[in-house]
Design a protein around this motif. Structure first.
Motif, PDB file in Angstrom:
ATOM      1  N   GLN A  57       0.928  -1.374  -0.131  1.00  0.00           N
ATOM      2  CA  GLN A  57      -0.094  -0.031  -0.010  1.00  0.00           C
ATOM      3  C   GLN A  57       0.868   1.375  -0.039  1.00  0.00           C
ATOM      4  N   SER A  60       2.339   1.664  -3.358  1.00  0.00           N
ATOM      5  CA  SER A  60       1.145   2.098  -4.278  1.00  0.00           C
ATOM      6  C   SER A  60       0.927   3.727  -4.298  1.00  0.00           C
ATOM      7  N   ALA A  61       0.977   4.163  -3.009  1.00  0.00           N
ATOM      8  CA  ALA A  61       0.843   5.548  -2.765  1.00  0.00           C
ATOM      9  C   ALA A  61       2.100   6.368  -3.322  1.00  0.00           C
ATOM     10  N   ARG A  69      -2.879   6.001 -12.537  1.00  0.00           N
ATOM     11  CA  ARG A  69      -3.699   4.955 -11.692  1.00  0.00           C
ATOM     12  C   ARG A  69      -4.350   3.830 -12.487  1.00  0.00           C
ATOM     13  N   ASN A 114      -3.795  -5.138  -2.228  1.00  0.00           N
ATOM     14  CA  ASN A 114      -3.235  -3.990  -1.277  1.00  0.00           C
ATOM     15  C   ASN A 114      -2.730  -2.859  -2.042  1.00  0.00           C
ATOM     16  N   GLN A 117      -5.632  -1.236  -3.865  1.00  0.00           N
ATOM     17  CA  GLN A 117      -6.737  -0.496  -3.084  1.00  0.00           C
ATOM     18  C   GLN A 117      -6.691   1.076  -3.179  1.00  0.00           C
ATOM     19  N   PRO A 118      -5.414   1.723  -2.692  1.00  0.00           N
ATOM     20  CA  PRO A 118      -5.330   3.123  -2.583  1.00  0.00           C
ATOM     21  C   PRO A 118      -5.602   3.717  -4.094  1.00  0.00           C
ATOM     22  N   GLN A 119      -5.087   3.031  -5.337  1.00  0.00           N
ATOM     23  CA  GLN A 119      -5.586   3.725  -6.537  1.00  0.00           C
ATOM     24  C   GLN A 119      -7.002   3.438  -6.934  1.00  0.00           C
ATOM     25  N   ARG A 121      -9.490   3.303  -4.679  1.00  0.00           N
ATOM     26  CA  ARG A 121      -9.969   4.401  -3.773  1.00  0.00           C
ATOM     27  C   ARG A 121     -10.119   5.635  -4.756  1.00  0.00           C
ATOM     28  N   ALA A 347      -6.900   9.997   6.134  1.00  0.00           N
ATOM     29  CA  ALA A 347      -6.159   8.827   5.396  1.00  0.00           C
ATOM     30  C   ALA A 347      -4.927   8.605   6.054  1.00  0.00           C
ATOM     31  N   ALA A 351      -4.016   5.293   7.588  1.00  0.00           N
ATOM     32  CA  ALA A 351      -2.631   4.283   7.099  1.00  0.00           C
ATOM     33  C   ALA A 351      -1.740   3.885   8.250  1.00  0.00           C
ATOM     34  N   ASP A 448     -13.416  -0.465   4.779  1.00  0.00           N
ATOM     35  CA  ASP A 448     -12.532   0.535   3.929  1.00  0.00           C
ATOM     36  C   ASP A 448     -13.251   1.845   3.926  1.00  0.00           C
TER      37      ASP A 448
END
Length: 464
Positions: A57, A60-61, A69, A114, A117-119, A121, A347, A351, A448
């Motif tokens: 995660q 990814s961020a 993304r 995982n 997930q951030p992308q 979202r 966020a 996190a 989430d």
């Protein structure tokens, strides 16, 4: 026109991806039991993938600041389809060190989940109109849960049938093949969806370093620190026993795969159905009282598992468990929002708690594996008495006893430190969206958050 088409594709994608997630979170342990994993390997199967999932995660961020993304999501989804296909191949070939291969593939599987997930979202947050978010994600969650439960129950029937023919490997191969097809279709649907904000934003690249700094500084707030250590600690001590319920049911109690699936479904359905009740309860009475209720009921769950091996009794235990875990998931999510400092990034706090939880799960699952590994020798060395011998039907009771005592210790540590925060005016459901991202029969649904948007206020005031 493109928005309506994309939202429709997203709902179809929810069903397609559910065919994979229903297997990944609930049949990995059963597959490990079939592959005759040792107690230590069962612990590793839970510990290592969770840790790498949390790290992915963060990766990814960071990459989201430099890469678009949508391709990140689609490519990772295709990679995950290949990982699940490799699980089907593992069932067919059953090579030496099969369990080690399973652990490696589980690491990739959860890393992909995982990483997306951030992308995903951020993508959905920019895609779904604010006025439609509540209805859209409620419908998407219903589709996901229905599809997941059908696949989960169907997987139990499939494995049960293959076991009756003494070809369990065929059942697992077909199950993972279906999951791979679902994820491939999911990736195709994601590719067809429109991204209204397709390019990264160079002006935000410094935000990652700032976020990492805030991750560290957030722990200086005592209320948040106590909360985070409580949630992470509870997740960690629960992870001591979580990998071994499948072992207990399939190996020690001799449950069929269908009974194993129905046992899990009893908890999942209860969690899903009681989220609304707990939402109304926490709105009326606050989250602290619900968290205190969970503190003294979660430690009782392993004890209930040890009282009787009867299948129907354990179905009731799972419904009780689902009721409690539903309360825990929602109250801790709401409590996090209420205690975060004014004008802070929700966020970042989510996190921080997630990272601490992943580390605690890693330690807990490894510890559980060690306890389970020595449990048979412990019972062999000590004369536990005739009366107890008739009750203690599995060495895994040592694991269940350990997790019970540690759950109670975490609860006793947190209760005097818990305080009812000043209830800030939370965004409405159209602004703060909780969705069920995945579920696990033992440790509850995973909620989430999607997005928190600013309220309309005068220009000289900041929204929370």
């Amino acid at each position: 026109m493109w928005l309506r088409r994309t939202l429709g594709l997203s709902q179809k994608e929810a069903v397609a991806s559910a065919t994979m997630t229903a297997t990944g979170d609930n049949f990995f342990n059963a597959f490990a039991v079939y592959l005759q994993a040792s107690a230590l390997q069962m612990g590793w199967l839970t510990a290592i993938p969770q840790l790498f999932g949390a790290l992915s995660q963060i990766l990814s961020a960071w990459l989201g600041n430099y890469l678009p993304r949508k391709p990140m999501v689609v490519i990772t989804a295709m990679l995950q389809a290949l990982v699940v296909s490799a699980l089907a191949l593992l069932a067919i070939l059953h090579p030496q060190n099969s369990v080690n291969w399973l652990i490696a593939l589980a690491v990739l599987y959860f890393a992909c989940t995982n990483f997306i997930q951030p992308q995903w979202r951020a993508w959905m947050g920019s895609l779904v109109p604010q006025r439609r978010r509540g209805a859209f994600f409620a419908a998407r969650t219903r589709l996901t849960m229905i599809a997941s439960l059908i696949v989960f129950a169907g997987g139990g029937v499939l494995l049960n049938f293959s076991a009756s023919l003494s070809v369990v490997w065929v059942g697992f191969a077909l199950l993972f093949s279906i999951a791979a097809i679902g994820r491939t279709l999911s990736a195709r649907l994601l590719h067809l969806m429109h991204d209204p904000d397709p390019r990264p934003h160079p002006e935000r690249r410094n935000g990652f370093r700032q976020s990492m700094s805030q991750l560290y500084s957030s722990l200086h707030d005592k209320t948040f620190r106590d909360y985070s250590f409580f949630v992470a600690g509870m997740q960690g001590v629960v992870a001591i026993s979580a990998p071994f319920f499948a072992v207990y049911m399939l190996s020690d109690l001799g449950f069929s795969y269908l009974q194993y699936s129905l046992n899990a479904i009893a908890s999942i359905v209860t969690q899903f159905l009681t989220l609304g009740f707990w939402g109304r309860f926490t709105d009326k009475y606050g989250n602290r009282i619900v968290m205190q209720f969970c503190c003294f009921t979660i430690p009782l769950i392993p004890v209930l598992w040890m009282l009787s091996p009867d299948f129907y009794y354990l179905l009731v235990v799972q419904m009780v468990s689902g009721f409690v875990w539903s309360a825990f998931s929602l109250s801790t999510a709401n409590y996090l929002y209420d205690i975060r400092p004014h004008r802070s990034d929700f966020a970042v706090y989510a996190a921080t708690q997630s990272a601490l939880g992943a580390l605690a799960v890693f330690v807990g699952a490894i510890g559980g594996g060690l306890i389970a590994a020595v449990a048979p020798d412990v019972f062999a060395r000590f004369d536990i008495g005739t009366g107890l011998e008739s009750w203690i039907i599995s060495p895994l009771f040592l694991v269940f006893a350990a997790t019970t005592m540690l759950r109670l210790a975490v609860a006793l540590w947190f209760v005097p430190r818990a305080r009812e925060p000043r209830i800030r005016r939370r965004p409405g459901v159209l602004q703060l969206i909780y969705r069920i991202s995945r579920f696990n029969a033992i440790t509850g649904v995973s909620l989430d958050w999607l997005s928190v948007t600013r309220k309309s206020r005068p220009k000289d005031q900041d929204a929370e």
